[in-house]
Design a protein around this motif. Sequence first.
Motif, PDB file in Angstrom:
ATOM      1  N   MET A 145       0.579  -1.237   0.001  1.00  0.00           N
ATOM      2  CA  MET A 145       0.125   0.204   0.075  1.00  0.00           C
ATOM      3  C   MET A 145       0.785   1.265  -0.080  1.00  0.00           C
ATOM      4  O   MET A 145       1.924   1.377   0.655  1.00  0.00           O
ATOM      5  CB  MET A 145      -0.953   0.128   1.175  1.00  0.00           C
ATOM      6  N   ILE A 146       0.373   2.412  -0.835  1.00  0.00           N
ATOM      7  CA  ILE A 146       0.834   3.750  -0.570  1.00  0.00           C
ATOM      8  C   ILE A 146      -0.478   4.477  -0.182  1.00  0.00           C
ATOM      9  O   ILE A 146      -1.334   4.411  -0.846  1.00  0.00           O
ATOM     10  CB  ILE A 146       1.110   4.088  -1.752  1.00  0.00           C
ATOM     11  N   VAL A 147      -0.359   5.191   0.738  1.00  0.00           N
ATOM     12  CA  VAL A 147      -1.435   5.965   1.110  1.00  0.00           C
ATOM     13  C   VAL A 147      -0.851   7.584   1.208  1.00  0.00           C
ATOM     14  O   VAL A 147       0.370   7.958   1.895  1.00  0.00           O
ATOM     15  CB  VAL A 147      -2.051   6.093   2.493  1.00  0.00           C
ATOM     16  N   MET A 148      -1.280   8.664   0.267  1.00  0.00           N
ATOM     17  CA  MET A 148      -0.433   9.779   0.162  1.00  0.00           C
ATOM     18  C   MET A 148      -1.471  10.943  -0.071  1.00  0.00           C
ATOM     19  O   MET A 148      -2.450  10.750  -0.697  1.00  0.00           O
ATOM     20  CB  MET A 148       0.627   9.804  -0.884  1.00  0.00           C
ATOM     21  N   GLY A 149      -1.046  12.096   0.313  1.00  0.00           N
ATOM     22  CA  GLY A 149      -1.751  13.151  -0.048  1.00  0.00           C
ATOM     23  C   GLY A 149      -1.715  14.374   1.092  1.00  0.00           C
ATOM     24  O   GLY A 149      -0.854  14.474   1.974  1.00  0.00           O
ATOM     25  N   ASP A 150      -2.671  15.109   1.451  1.00  0.00           N
ATOM     26  CA  ASP A 150      -2.972  16.140   2.173  1.00  0.00           C
ATOM     27  C   ASP A 150      -3.838  15.421   3.514  1.00  0.00           C
ATOM     28  O   ASP A 150      -4.979  15.223   3.260  1.00  0.00           O
ATOM     29  CB  ASP A 150      -3.714  17.211   1.701  1.00  0.00           C
ATOM     30  N   PHE A 151      -3.149  15.259   4.386  1.00  0.00           N
ATOM     31  CA  PHE A 151      -3.655  14.528   5.526  1.00  0.00           C
ATOM     32  C   PHE A 151      -4.419  15.807   6.623  1.00  0.00           C
ATOM     33  O   PHE A 151      -5.012  15.286   7.588  1.00  0.00           O
ATOM     34  CB  PHE A 151      -2.709  13.589   6.486  1.00  0.00           C
ATOM     35  N   ASN A 152      -3.782  17.081   6.447  1.00  0.00           N
ATOM     36  CA  ASN A 152      -4.132  17.887   7.312  1.00  0.00           C
ATOM     37  C   ASN A 152      -4.097  17.618   8.934  1.00  0.00           C
ATOM     38  O   ASN A 152      -4.700  18.152   9.785  1.00  0.00           O
ATOM     39  CB  ASN A 152      -5.860  18.319   7.190  1.00  0.00           C
ATOM     40  N   ALA A 153      -2.920  16.908   9.059  1.00  0.00           N
ATOM     41  CA  ALA A 153      -2.573  16.654  10.534  1.00  0.00           C
ATOM     42  C   ALA A 153      -1.171  16.192  10.400  1.00  0.00           C
ATOM     43  O   ALA A 153      -0.363  16.292   9.578  1.00  0.00           O
ATOM     44  CB  ALA A 153      -3.237  15.187  10.854  1.00  0.00           C
ATOM     45  N   ILE A 154      -0.622  16.559  11.589  1.00  0.00           N
ATOM     46  CA  ILE A 154       0.940  16.488  11.888  1.00  0.00           C
ATOM     47  C   ILE A 154       1.073  15.422  12.880  1.00  0.00           C
ATOM     48  O   ILE A 154       0.159  15.036  13.778  1.00  0.00           O
ATOM     49  CB  ILE A 154       1.747  17.657  12.355  1.00  0.00           C
ATOM     50  N   VAL A 155       2.369  14.835  12.880  1.00  0.00           N
ATOM     51  CA  VAL A 155       2.522  13.610  13.838  1.00  0.00           C
ATOM     52  C   VAL A 155       3.357  14.167  15.356  1.00  0.00           C
ATOM     53  O   VAL A 155       3.494  13.451  16.305  1.00  0.00           O
ATOM     54  CB  VAL A 155       3.259  12.564  13.162  1.00  0.00           C
ATOM     55  N   SER A 156       3.726  15.409  15.188  1.00  0.00           N
ATOM     56  CA  SER A 156       4.282  15.889  16.450  1.00  0.00           C
ATOM     57  C   SER A 156       4.194  17.358  16.230  1.00  0.00           C
ATOM     58  O   SER A 156       4.294  18.082  15.171  1.00  0.00           O
ATOM     59  CB  SER A 156       5.868  15.444  16.429  1.00  0.00           C
ATOM     60  N   GLN A 157       4.805  18.134  17.389  1.00  0.00           N
ATOM     61  CA  GLN A 157       4.447  19.738  17.315  1.00  0.00           C
ATOM     62  C   GLN A 157       5.823  19.812  16.535  1.00  0.00           C
ATOM     63  O   GLN A 157       5.648  21.210  16.010  1.00  0.00           O
ATOM     64  CB  GLN A 157       4.844  20.036  18.890  1.00  0.00           C
ATOM     65  N   GLU A 158       6.766  19.264  16.481  1.00  0.00           N
ATOM     66  CA  GLU A 158       8.157  19.866  15.741  1.00  0.00           C
ATOM     67  C   GLU A 158       7.594  19.859  14.053  1.00  0.00           C
ATOM     68  O   GLU A 158       8.428  20.629  13.190  1.00  0.00           O
ATOM     69  CB  GLU A 158       9.131  18.667  15.843  1.00  0.00           C
ATOM     70  N   GLU A 159       6.526  19.433  13.677  1.00  0.00           N
ATOM     71  CA  GLU A 159       6.120  19.426  12.404  1.00  0.00           C
ATOM     72  C   GLU A 159       5.243  20.843  12.148  1.00  0.00           C
ATOM     73  O   GLU A 159       4.665  21.023  11.014  1.00  0.00           O
ATOM     74  CB  GLU A 159       5.404  18.303  11.914  1.00  0.00           C
ATOM     75  N   LYS A 160       5.543  21.746  12.958  1.00  0.00           N
ATOM     76  CA  LYS A 160       4.899  22.977  12.773  1.00  0.00           C
ATOM     77  C   LYS A 160       5.695  24.094  13.491  1.00  0.00           C
ATOM     78  O   LYS A 160       6.288  24.027  14.465  1.00  0.00           O
ATOM     79  CB  LYS A 160       3.364  22.794  13.833  1.00  0.00           C
ATOM     80  N   ARG A 161       5.531  25.315  12.675  1.00  0.00           N
ATOM     81  CA  ARG A 161       6.384  26.510  12.911  1.00  0.00           C
ATOM     82  C   ARG A 161       5.434  27.395  13.050  1.00  0.00           C
ATOM     83  O   ARG A 161       5.059  27.815  11.853  1.00  0.00           O
ATOM     84  CB  ARG A 161       7.651  26.506  12.123  1.00  0.00           C
ATOM     85  N   GLY A 162       5.623  28.294  13.889  1.00  0.00           N
ATOM     86  CA  GLY A 162       4.616  29.635  14.117  1.00  0.00           C
ATOM     87  C   GLY A 162       3.643  29.500  15.272  1.00  0.00           C
ATOM     88  O   GLY A 162       3.761  28.486  16.100  1.00  0.00           O
ATOM     89  N   GLU A 163       2.819  30.571  15.378  1.00  0.00           N
ATOM     90  CA  GLU A 163       2.013  30.690  16.537  1.00  0.00           C
ATOM     91  C   GLU A 163       0.907  29.595  16.710  1.00  0.00           C
ATOM     92  O   GLU A 163       0.705  28.756  16.031  1.00  0.00           O
ATOM     93  CB  GLU A 163       1.378  31.961  16.458  1.00  0.00           C
TER      94      GLU A 163
END
Length: 393
Positions: free
Chosen positions: A91-109
Motif C-alpha cells: 500500500m501507498i497512502v499519500m496526499g494532504d492529511f491536514n494533520a501532523i505527527v508531532s509539534q516539531e512539524e509546525k512552526r509559528g503561533e
Amino acid sequence: MVERTLRACRFESWRIVSLIGVAGGLVLAWKEGVEVQIVSKKEYYIAVTVKDLSNGLNWGLIGVYLNTNEQVRAGQFQELSATIQQMQNEMIVMGDFNAIVSQEEKRGEGLKSWSSISNFNNFIDGSSLMDLGMVVRNFTWSNKRRGEKQILERLDRVLVSNSWLHTFPTNTVTRIQENGSDHAPLLLDTSPQIEKSKRRFKFQQRWCGVEVIRGVITEAWNSYFEGSAMFVLAQKLKLCRHRLVQWQQISKFNSKAYIEEILKKLEELRETGINGGIEVEELENMLEDTYGREESYWKEKSRIKWLKEGDNNTKFFHQSFQSWVRRNKIWKLEWNDGSFATSRADIALVAEEYFRDIFSSTNSTDPEVEFEDFLPKVSSAMNRRLLWPVSLE
C-alpha cells in the motif's frame, strides 16, 4: 478546466472527485504503462489498485485530502483503516492529511491539539504504515504570510506499508517548489538513480562459527611483514580484510541465495514423491541453520539488541535496518545562500566548505600578543627540576 489541463499534460485517463462548494476535490491521473482499477472513492479519497505493465508489479494506492475539522478527520481515519485492511495490497497512502505527527512539524503561533496528533499517529501505527519522509524542506504548507504571522506545517506526506517498502527499497520523496498554491507538491520516485559508493568492510557475526573463516584469518595473520609493531599490525589487518572479501565473493555464503537453492532442492524431491529420509532431513537441517544465519545478519545490521535470535524475526530486523538507513541517510545540506544540495557530490562540497571555514583562521595576526599579560605559573627553579634526567632513585 481540469480535464483540459490533464489532456495538455498528455494523461491517458483520470478520475475526479468534485469540489464541495469551494473546498475539497481530488484528481487521480495516469499515463500509459499502468493498469488502474478503481476500488472505491468518496469525497476525501480515491482508492485504486495499480499494475505496472513493464514488470507486472501490483500495489494499492489511496490518494487523500482529509478534513480540517478534527472530529470529522477522526472518522475519516477509521474509514481509511478499514479500506486499507480490505485492499490487502502493498500500500501507498499519500496526499494532504491536514494533520501532523508531532509539534516539531509546525512552526509559528499556536500548537496543534494533542488529540489530533494522537489520532494521526494511531492511524499510522494501526494501519502498519511508515512515513517515507521527504527531501529538500521540512514543511509542505504555508499560510503565505511573513514574519511573526507566518505558519508552516507538514500536512502532506507519503505513507507506505512494509511490504511496499520491501519491493521498492530505493525510493525518494522530493518536495517541489510551490507556485501559487499554499501547498508544495510531493514527487515519489520508486527507482531513483543511486550513486554507488565504495562499501565499507565489516566483519559479520554469522562468520564466527564457520571453520573456513578461521583458516582464512590464520593464514593471513601468519604472513610475515617487516616494520614497526603498529605497521605490522595494520598490514595484517589489511590482508585479513582482503582475504575475507575474496572468500565472500567466491563462497556460497549469501544466506538468501542459499535458502532459495535449498528450497528448490526440497521442492524437487517432494515433486518426485520423496517427503522423508536422510537427504530431506539433511536439507531441512541446512535450511534451519541458514535461516538462523540470515536472521543474525539482519539483526546485526538493524542495531536491534533487545530481541533474541532464533525467534524467526528476520523480516522485522530487515525492516528495522531499512528504517535505520532512511533515518541516517543525509538527504540534503544547506548552502550559505539558503539553497539546498541534494546530490552526493554537492553534499560533499557543502560539508567540505563548512569544515574548511571553521578550521581556517580568519585572523592572521601574531597570537603571542594575546599572552603578554599572562603571569607564569612555573618558576625557573621549578622548570629546572622538571627537566632533570630521570634516575632510578
